[in-house]
Design a protein around this motif. Structure first.
Motif, PDB file in Angstrom:
ATOM      1  N   TYR A   1      -5.141   5.331   2.038  1.00 41.78           N
ATOM      2  CA  TYR A   1      -4.210   4.774   1.072  1.00 41.78           C
ATOM      3  C   TYR A   1      -4.548   5.250  -0.333  1.00 41.78           C
ATOM      4  O   TYR A   1      -5.696   5.158  -0.782  1.00 41.78           O
ATOM      5  CB  TYR A   1      -4.232   3.241   1.108  1.00 41.78           C
ATOM      6  CG  TYR A   1      -3.894   2.667   2.466  1.00 41.78           C
ATOM      7  CD1 TYR A   1      -2.907   3.252   3.271  1.00 41.78           C
ATOM      8  CD2 TYR A   1      -4.556   1.545   2.954  1.00 41.78           C
ATOM      9  CE1 TYR A   1      -2.598   2.730   4.501  1.00 41.78           C
ATOM     10  CE2 TYR A   1      -4.252   1.010   4.190  1.00 41.78           C
ATOM     11  CZ  TYR A   1      -3.274   1.612   4.967  1.00 41.78           C
ATOM     12  OH  TYR A   1      -2.969   1.097   6.209  1.00 41.78           O
TER      13      TYR A   1
ATOM     14  N   VAL B   1       0.850  -1.188   0.000  1.00 38.51           N
ATOM     15  CA  VAL B   1       0.000   0.000   0.000  1.00 38.51           C
ATOM     16  C   VAL B   1       0.887   1.240   0.000  1.00 38.51           C
ATOM     17  O   VAL B   1       2.032   1.208   0.473  1.00 38.51           O
ATOM     18  CB  VAL B   1      -0.942   0.044   1.225  1.00 38.51           C
ATOM     19  CG1 VAL B   1      -1.787  -1.225   1.322  1.00 38.51           C
ATOM     20  CG2 VAL B   1      -0.173   0.264   2.526  1.00 38.51           C
TER      21      VAL B   1
ATOM     22  N   PHE C   1      -6.706  -5.890  -4.044  1.00 39.97           N
ATOM     23  CA  PHE C   1      -6.263  -5.838  -2.656  1.00 39.97           C
ATOM     24  C   PHE C   1      -7.286  -6.524  -1.772  1.00 39.97           C
ATOM     25  O   PHE C   1      -8.487  -6.242  -1.832  1.00 39.97           O
ATOM     26  CB  PHE C   1      -6.100  -4.378  -2.227  1.00 39.97           C
ATOM     27  CG  PHE C   1      -5.538  -4.192  -0.847  1.00 39.97           C
ATOM     28  CD1 PHE C   1      -4.209  -4.481  -0.600  1.00 39.97           C
ATOM     29  CD2 PHE C   1      -6.324  -3.705   0.185  1.00 39.97           C
ATOM     30  CE1 PHE C   1      -3.670  -4.286   0.674  1.00 39.97           C
ATOM     31  CE2 PHE C   1      -5.796  -3.513   1.452  1.00 39.97           C
ATOM     32  CZ  PHE C   1      -4.463  -3.804   1.693  1.00 39.97           C
TER      33      PHE C   1
ATOM     34  N   THR D   1      -3.318   0.570  -3.448  1.00 36.99           N
ATOM     35  CA  THR D   1      -3.276  -0.748  -2.808  1.00 36.99           C
ATOM     36  C   THR D   1      -3.142  -1.805  -3.896  1.00 36.99           C
ATOM     37  O   THR D   1      -3.663  -1.634  -5.001  1.00 36.99           O
ATOM     38  CB  THR D   1      -4.549  -1.029  -1.989  1.00 36.99           C
ATOM     39  OG1 THR D   1      -5.681  -1.002  -2.857  1.00 36.99           O
ATOM     40  CG2 THR D   1      -4.725   0.001  -0.875  1.00 36.99           C
TER      41      THR D   1
END
Length: 850
Positions: free
Chosen positions: A349, A226, A316, A352
């Motif tokens: 984030y 990430v 992810f 990812t």
């Protein structure tokens, strides 16, 4: 880089334009190859492979010399190219066990020539990495030349600097293999006839091999990464995010390639106690995790690029980030990062991914020529960290026949694509073993660790007897091979005063029974299971001429003679040490060790044999018992009508005899320095052979002996072990084996060996013993003179017969004289030691010649 169609013919095709393929092509053309074509299924340079989704972090230090050397070469090459950020690397310790491990890192780095390795205090760590919570760590290991490679920029540099032709958006649909040779690479843009082909497809390595009929054990696995949104703590760092991939065709999520191209300005770090690593991407922080259950990918299901998807990236999976799913880790990745880097706790984030990369069953690369297809080469299971080095090694191997780096020849036994045993290509096996290697990436793996899955694949005919005797089995090449026997526990008390305790790391998975079996064999008689060793039958009217050409020693010998010899490559490096037995005028038996020896050595002989010579690798076709010790003649004579007296059966002779009812090829040779024989029989007779010797030897106190005893006994005698003391990075003169070379014969490698001899041998193997300690020295630990590293431990053990701790090392010639004082660093301690003459045990060979 070309936008036209690929050529209809080229000398060399490299499949894959990622880190490895580009490195191979660059180095091939640097070495003079003129007709090199590189193709990739993805756009260039952002191909969709792991080279462009990887964060590019490079930690160079490894317990493996070749891995460390390849990594350091890569860092220097890419640093000179201007695509490497040499920000340094810091590995953190959050446990005492990890601090011990970091001390090993310093020792390995010192041994293998990495500059200025250093242990740091917690305060020193946070001077480099102020975001680290100092209260969470005990210290760190700092390697100043570690850093990060800009993957896309490096690929562009390779393509610009190489004279090879590169073609993207070119899908390989088949490999034309006929008569055991590669003839062409077939693509969706046409057929490319070629003389040789390099598979550098990593994540697609298994699929590429399948096109040629090869079952390559290349297991794809997902891991997580990430990148945070910009952080206040990094606000002083400049960033070019938004401009890094401008004008490039990028499959899938452009943000992944964009952020991966943004370099760090602070040292890269890793928290191996929690299977984590991290680096800054300008003003954002990237965090990577192996801290989850293994997410294996079916190697047949890698897929292709699309507008929505980069082929080597999966979606992810948040549960693997936020929940502890790794069976050896108590905390999740997020929890561990929040504790170590508190500023990340509430961060969003920006990127990812679950990125894919690959593992082999032993975690090492798969490099070199394939056995089944001439002209087909492998450059697989290689990360950015080692890609430059292995590209150079592979190119040298292809062009000059000698795998090497500018620093010299390299050892290939542990990376050779031909090392894998016959069962390794079965998908369940290599996917499971790849998963285990993924799980162990950041684990502290104990000495002599053994897997617990896929066991009893290969067993000797004595297996059930060995079980009854309490054998502790180690796996070698898929074989179950006893390390020691609980049946011999009573011997420990008998020899207690000669068996020093081994504490700490050196004593893990080590039993005093191994020492007792060593001492018993020196005084009585033991039976050693040599089934993992292999025989290779060489037959035909030109068998003698062929062996004379490939063997360094003179093998024009009489029927019944045995000769120790070497196989050398064109550079004079040791490909194998072998025993050559002449059974008849046109029939020889060549014996070699276990592990990967049958595949590598047997295939090499097959490849070099003319049509008039038959080479048959009898891996598993014969079973062998080593019958060793001063009472071995008495026991063997009880079981045979053949004359086994010293005059009737001299040392280094062979006879075809019966042991009881069992037909045996008996060799009077011994790998432990005692009177003894190797008894080679067809496998189906093995159980009867064991029973016959065992029953007749009870009143002689015959005992089974395991591999632990063999290790210490062979070091006392100075007998070499291929892949440990000798390999393709050493020549016979350096390795102390001039008696295995006859310069009056013509053999492969002779010219290079003569040149080395004329230039002078600067480095030599030598034993040393510790002056005042019984601790066992471990391989890869530095040997010092006046504080400077002059070598490292190749192999070490305690010599129970001589009562001293032994290590073998290569040192510069000026230090190789017996009596020279040196030091050895091992497990954070510095030991005084002395260079010795060899052999340390029975130098007059009175025992073996009796």
């Amino acid at each position: 880089m070309s936008t036209s169609d690929p050529p209809e013919r080229t000398e060399t095709v490299v499949i894959g334009a990622g880190a490895v393929g580009c490195s191979v092509a660059y180095h091939l053309t640097e070495l003079g190859a003129e007709d090199v074509t590189v193709i990739d299924q993805g756009p260039l340079p952002v191909t969709g492979g792991s080279s462009v989704h990887a964060p590019g972090i490079m930690f160079q230090t490894s317990p493996s010399k070749i891995q460390t050397k390849a990594a350091h070469y890569t860092s220097r090459l890419l640093s000179d190219a201007g695509v490497y950020d040499e920000v340094g690397g810091i590995e953190l310790a959050r446990s005492e066990e990890r601090m011990d491990f970091l001390r090993r890192r310093v020792e390995w780095a010192t041994s293998y020539g990495l500059p200025e390795p250093e242990l740091l205090s917690p305060e020193e760590v946070t001077e480099h990495l102020p975001m680290v919570n100092e209260d969470e760590i005990l210290g760190g290991y700092y390697s100043p030349t570690d850093g990060r490679v800009d993957g896309i920029a490096a690929l562009q540099w390779y393509m610009q600097e190489s004279s090879a032709d590169f073609y993207g958006d070119t899908q390989v649909t088949d490999l034309d293999v006929e008569g055991g040779e590669v003839n062409a690479v077939v693509t969706d843009r046409g057929r490319i006839d070629c003389d040789r082909c390099v598979m550098a497809t990593n994540n697609w390595g298994y699929q590429t091999g399948q096109l040629a009929g090869l079952d390559l054990p290349i297991a794809p696995v997902e891991h997580q990464y990430v990148v945070t949104e910009p952080m206040e703590e990094l606000s002083d760092e400049e960033t070019a995010v938004g401009d890094n991939t401008t004008g490039l065709d990028v499959p899938g999520d452009r943000d992944i390639a964009e952020y991966m191209s943004e370099g760090p300005t602070r040292p890269v770090g890793r928290d191996q106690d929690n299977s984590l690593y991290f680096r800054n991407h300008g003003d954002a922080l990237g965090m990577g995790s192996y801290n989850h259950e293994t997410l294996s990918v079916d190697p047949d299901d890698m897929g292709e690029n699309s507008e929505e998807r980069q082929a080597s990236v999966r979606g992810f999976t948040e549960e693997h980030w936020t929940k502890p799913t790794h069976r050896n880790r108590e905390k999740s990745a997020k929890q561990a990062f929040d504790e170590l880097l508190p500023a990340t706790e509430d961060q969003e984030y920006a990127v990812t991914e679950n990125g894919i990369f690959v593992f082999t069953p032993d975690g090492m690369p798969a490099v070199g020529p394939t056995a089944a297809v001439d002209g087909l080469w492998s450059g697989l299971a290689i990360w950015w960290t080692h890609s430059g080095g292995y590209g150079r090694i592979l190119a040298e191997w292809m062009e000059n026949g000698v795998p090497r780096l500018p620093s010299g020849p390299v050892d290939t036994g542990g990376i050779h694509v031909q090392r894998f045993e016959p069962h390794a290509g079965e998908k369940d096996f290599f996917v499971d073993r790849g998963a285990k290697r993924y799980e162990q990436v950041y684990s502290i793996v104990e000495p002599r660790w053994q897997p617990d899955d896929h066991r009893t694949l290969r067993t000797s005919p004595f297996y059930h007897q060995q079980q009854e005797l309490g054998a502790e089995f180690y796996q070698s090449g898929g074989w179950e091979s006893p390390q020691y026997y609980e049946e011999n526990a009573d011997l420990v008390e008998r020899y207690a005063d000669r068996i020093p305790e081994q504490d700490g790391w050196q004593g893990i998975n080590r039993s005093p029974i191994e020492a007792a079996e060593h001492l018993h064999t020196r005084e009585n008689v033991s039976m050693f299971d040599m089934t993992t060793f292999s025989s290779i039958m060489v037959e035909g009217s030109d068998a003698e001429a062929f062996l004379q050409r490939v063997c360094s020693n003179d093998v024009e010998i009489d029927v019944g003679q045995v000769r120790y010899s070497l196989l050398l490559n064109e550079g004079g490096g040791i490909l194998a040490d072998i025993t050559v037995v002449r059974l008849d005028d046109d029939e020889y038996m060549v014996t070699t060790g276990g592990g990967n020896s049958p595949q590598i050595h047997g295939n090499w002989l097959k490849e070099h044999a003319p049509e008039t010579v038959s080479v048959t690798v009898e891996e598993g076709g014969k079973t062998t018992i080593g019958l060793w010790g001063p009472k071995s003649r008495l026991l063997l004579q009880r079981c045979t009508d053949a004359d086994v007296s010293n005059s009737g059966f001299p040392y280094f002779r062979a006879k075809q005899i019966y042991v009881g009812e069992v037909p045996v090829i008996a060799l009077r040779v011994s790998y432990v320095g005692e009177l003894g024989w190797e008894l080679w029989a067809p496998t189906e007779y093995g159980q009867k052979l064991w029973e016959t010797l065992w029953e007749e030897g009870q009143d002689l106190d015959v005992r089974p002996m395991g591999g632990g005893a063999l290790s210490s006994m062979r070091l006392e005698k100075g007998y070499r072990l291929w892949g440990t003391d000798i390999d393709t990075d050493s020549n016979p003169l350096e390795a102390g084996l001039p008696f295995a070379v006859d310069m009056d014969t013509d053999f492969i490698g002779k010219e290079a060996l003569q040149a080395a001899k004329d230039a002078g041998i600067d480095n030599r193997i030598t034993p040393l013993t510790l002056d005042d300690s019984t601790d066992i020295m471990l391989s890869g630990r530095p040997v010092l003179k006046d504080g400077e590293a002059i070598g490292y431990v190749q192999a070490g053990d305690f010599g129970y017969s001589i009562g001293e701790s032994i290590a073998y090392t290569y040192v510069p010639d000026e230090y190789a004289e017996a009596g020279t004082s040196v030091q050895v660093q091992c497990e954070g301690e510095t030991y005084d030691a002395t260079i010795r003459d060899e052999p340390l045990f029975d130098p007059g060979r009175d025992k073996i010649l009796r």
